[in-house]
Scaffold this active site. Structure first.
Site, mmCIF file in Angstrom:
data_model
loop_
_atom_site.group_PDB
_atom_site.id
_atom_site.type_symbol
_atom_site.label_atom_id
_atom_site.label_comp_id
_atom_site.label_asym_id
_atom_site.label_seq_id
_atom_site.Cartn_x
_atom_site.Cartn_y
_atom_site.Cartn_z
ATOM 1 N N THR A 63 33.166 37.268 16.054
ATOM 2 C CA THR A 63 32.590 36.043 16.334
ATOM 3 C C THR A 63 33.067 35.308 17.564
ATOM 4 O O THR A 63 33.881 36.023 18.539
ATOM 5 C CB THR A 63 32.708 35.055 15.268
ATOM 6 O OG1 THR A 63 32.060 33.743 15.539
ATOM 7 C CG2 THR A 63 34.156 34.659 14.655
ATOM 8 N N LYS A 67 32.096 37.916 21.071
ATOM 9 C CA LYS A 67 30.852 38.662 20.933
ATOM 10 C C LYS A 67 30.114 39.466 22.199
ATOM 11 O O LYS A 67 29.696 40.830 21.972
ATOM 12 C CB LYS A 67 29.592 37.671 20.526
ATOM 13 C CG LYS A 67 29.770 37.557 19.199
ATOM 14 C CD LYS A 67 28.597 36.223 18.718
ATOM 15 C CE LYS A 67 28.350 36.255 17.564
ATOM 16 N NZ LYS A 67 26.965 35.470 17.087
ATOM 17 N N ASP A 104 22.123 38.823 13.966
ATOM 18 C CA ASP A 104 21.854 37.286 14.008
ATOM 19 C C ASP A 104 20.208 37.337 13.675
ATOM 20 O O ASP A 104 19.631 36.381 13.241
ATOM 21 C CB ASP A 104 22.393 36.803 15.054
ATOM 22 C CG ASP A 104 23.856 36.527 15.011
ATOM 23 O OD1 ASP A 104 24.120 36.487 13.907
ATOM 24 O OD2 ASP A 104 24.399 36.185 16.264
ATOM 25 N N GLY A 130 16.554 25.098 22.759
ATOM 26 C CA GLY A 130 17.823 25.718 23.080
ATOM 27 C C GLY A 130 17.720 26.927 23.732
ATOM 28 O O GLY A 130 16.797 27.823 23.532
ATOM 29 N N GLY A 132 21.136 28.903 24.289
ATOM 30 C CA GLY A 132 22.390 29.598 24.045
ATOM 31 C C GLY A 132 22.225 30.990 23.350
ATOM 32 O O GLY A 132 21.152 31.729 23.286
ATOM 33 N N ALA A 134 22.413 31.957 20.206
ATOM 34 C CA ALA A 134 21.648 31.874 19.024
ATOM 35 C C ALA A 134 20.166 32.165 19.472
ATOM 36 O O ALA A 134 19.436 32.557 18.892
ATOM 37 C CB ALA A 134 21.882 30.630 18.044
ATOM 38 N N ASN A 154 15.165 23.792 27.193
ATOM 39 C CA ASN A 154 16.503 23.631 27.055
ATOM 40 C C ASN A 154 17.129 22.279 27.870
ATOM 41 O O ASN A 154 16.266 22.237 29.142
ATOM 42 C CB ASN A 154 17.300 24.696 27.586
ATOM 43 C CG ASN A 154 18.741 24.769 27.143
ATOM 44 O OD1 ASN A 154 19.196 24.489 25.961
ATOM 45 N ND2 ASN A 154 19.655 25.078 28.024
ATOM 46 N N ARG A 155 17.779 21.519 27.477
ATOM 47 C CA ARG A 155 18.722 20.693 28.455
ATOM 48 C C ARG A 155 18.685 21.062 29.560
ATOM 49 O O ARG A 155 18.418 20.676 30.700
ATOM 50 C CB ARG A 155 19.597 20.114 27.912
ATOM 51 C CG ARG A 155 20.545 19.121 28.678
ATOM 52 C CD ARG A 155 21.634 18.484 27.912
ATOM 53 N NE ARG A 155 22.821 19.620 27.760
ATOM 54 C CZ ARG A 155 23.749 19.433 27.219
ATOM 55 N NH1 ARG A 155 24.183 18.186 26.972
ATOM 56 N NH2 ARG A 155 24.669 20.473 26.860
ATOM 57 N N GLY A 241 19.141 26.120 7.823
ATOM 58 C CA GLY A 241 19.898 27.106 8.524
ATOM 59 C C GLY A 241 20.970 27.966 7.819
ATOM 60 O O GLY A 241 21.540 29.068 8.182
HETATM 61 P P1 ATR Z 1 25.121 28.960 20.571
HETATM 62 O O1 ATR Z 1 25.812 30.341 21.017
HETATM 63 O O2 ATR Z 1 25.396 28.695 19.370
HETATM 64 O O3 ATR Z 1 23.557 28.962 20.938
HETATM 65 P P2 ATR Z 1 25.650 27.717 23.108
HETATM 66 O O4 ATR Z 1 25.529 28.937 23.907
HETATM 67 O O5 ATR Z 1 26.778 26.677 23.452
HETATM 68 O O6 ATR Z 1 25.881 28.158 21.776
HETATM 69 O O7 ATR Z 1 24.391 26.932 23.097
HETATM 70 C C1 ATR Z 1 24.355 25.494 22.767
HETATM 71 C C2 ATR Z 1 22.961 25.262 22.687
HETATM 72 O O8 ATR Z 1 22.815 23.833 22.521
HETATM 73 C C3 ATR Z 1 22.323 25.053 24.216
HETATM 74 O O9 ATR Z 1 21.020 25.369 24.367
HETATM 75 C C4 ATR Z 1 22.809 23.731 24.768
HETATM 76 O O10 ATR Z 1 22.094 23.291 25.843
HETATM 77 P P3 ATR Z 1 22.674 23.363 27.338
HETATM 78 O O11 ATR Z 1 22.319 24.756 27.592
HETATM 79 O O12 ATR Z 1 21.975 22.426 28.130
HETATM 80 O O13 ATR Z 1 24.105 23.074 27.130
HETATM 81 C C5 ATR Z 1 22.406 22.766 23.599
HETATM 82 N N1 ATR Z 1 23.170 21.609 23.289
HETATM 83 C C6 ATR Z 1 24.223 21.265 23.219
HETATM 84 N N2 ATR Z 1 24.590 19.883 23.331
HETATM 85 C C7 ATR Z 1 23.309 19.516 23.704
HETATM 86 C C8 ATR Z 1 22.914 18.101 24.052
HETATM 87 N N3 ATR Z 1 23.903 16.932 23.810
HETATM 88 N N4 ATR Z 1 21.605 17.767 24.200
HETATM 89 C C9 ATR Z 1 20.808 18.933 24.583
HETATM 90 N N5 ATR Z 1 21.223 20.110 24.188
HETATM 91 C C10 ATR Z 1 22.397 20.173 23.772
#
Ligand code: ATR
Length: 273
Positions: A63, A67, A104, A130, A132, A134, A154-155, A241
């Protein structure tokens, strides 16, 4: 024969639910084996993993933050691990090294199949929030299951664009500001961000989807996120989830201990406790 061990390797590791999951199955199936959490710093990952087979380990989950390193150092890797770009399940090979897999996406899909048996990815477009790690696994699985089109928001838009470039022309990037509007088009809606998790900011979306839409969230604290509550209020099928976490553990357990375990309500309760 000595009793087989498996591990979950991370840094930190105390938060991992995996020992509870595998511990439950070892007991349920009467298997003589053990599953242990091991805290390993990033710089020690490769040497630590190399040392495990001689100590009786047959494989491991990995984890955060290992990874990607786990995949990069694998002797063999499954197609899905390569496509996702990360590994979460390692099986040690008789001649040294390990095969790296990523379960996953399988966990995501099998959770939906178990809890929303009528769900059909091919029925229409999916909306994935999103971009990231996942999200990568979920995009891969939705494509395998036949999703005809996937809208991703995605943000940080550039991360979504990177995924679209990698996963092909079925992926369309939309603006984060347009997610509510996009829900009207989707038959599968997935939150892969941490928004909505206890202690995190909320996910601000107004669902405009039809009741035929399946809405799911990778967040499982709380189990019923605001997104899932909103979806249920308008009559959509919802799947929480927690099941993704449980189902992603199935292939590893089967590979290490020789029995394909089932995800049941007792397991859910043990992990929630
Ligand atoms: P994981 O591997 O669990 O998917 P990650 O790579 O950190 O974790 O991804 C987290 C996701 O949550 C990303 O899509 C992130 O958006 P950014 O790429 O813009 O960072 C999203 N995320 C986390 N906090 C956020 C927030 N406050 N508003 C919008 N998106 C958020």
């Amino acid at each position: 024969m000595t009793k087989p061990f498996a591990a979950v390797i991370g840094w930190p590791i105390s938060q991992s639910k995996s020992p509870r999951i595998h511990g439950y199955w070892l007991e349920k199936y009467g298997i003589s084996g053990d599953y242990l959490p091991i805290a390993v710093k990033p710089e020690d990952f490769v040497t630590e993993v190399q040392s495990l087979p001689s100590k009786g380990f047959v494989g491991a989950n990995v984890t955060i933050p290992h990874k990607e390193t786990a995949l990069a150092n694998a002797a063999e890797a499954t197609d899905r691990a390569l496509a996702i770009g990360a590994a979460n399940t390692l099986v040690f090979l008789p001649d040294g090294g390990y095969r790296a897999d990523n379960t996953d996406g399988e966990g995501f899909t099998n959770n939906l199949k178990q809890n929303a048996p009528h769900w059909n990815a091919a029925a229409g477009p999916a909306l994935v929030l999103g971009a990231g790690g996942a999200s990568r696994a979920i995009l891969y699985s939705l494509l395998v299951e036949g999703a005809p089109e996937i809208l991703i928001a995605n943000r940080t838009k550039s991360r979504a664009e990177t995924l679209a470039a990698e996963f092909g022309d079925k992926i369309t990037v939309i603006d984060w500001a347009d997610i509510s509007k996009a829900t009207a088009k989707a038959t599968t809606i997935v939150n892969t961000t941490s928004l909505g998790m206890t202690g995190q900011a909320g996910l601000h979306v107004t669902l405009q989807c039809s009741p035929n839409t399946l809405v799911t969230d990778i967040v499982y604290t709380p189990l019923q996120t605001d997104l899932l509550n909103q979806a249920a209020d308008i009559g959509c099928a919802t799947v929480d989830g927690l099941g993704m976490l449980l189902h992603q553990a199935v292939p590893g357990f089967e590979a290490w201990f020789g029995t394909r375990p089932t995800v049941d309500e007792t397991l859910r309760q043990i992990v929630l406790a």
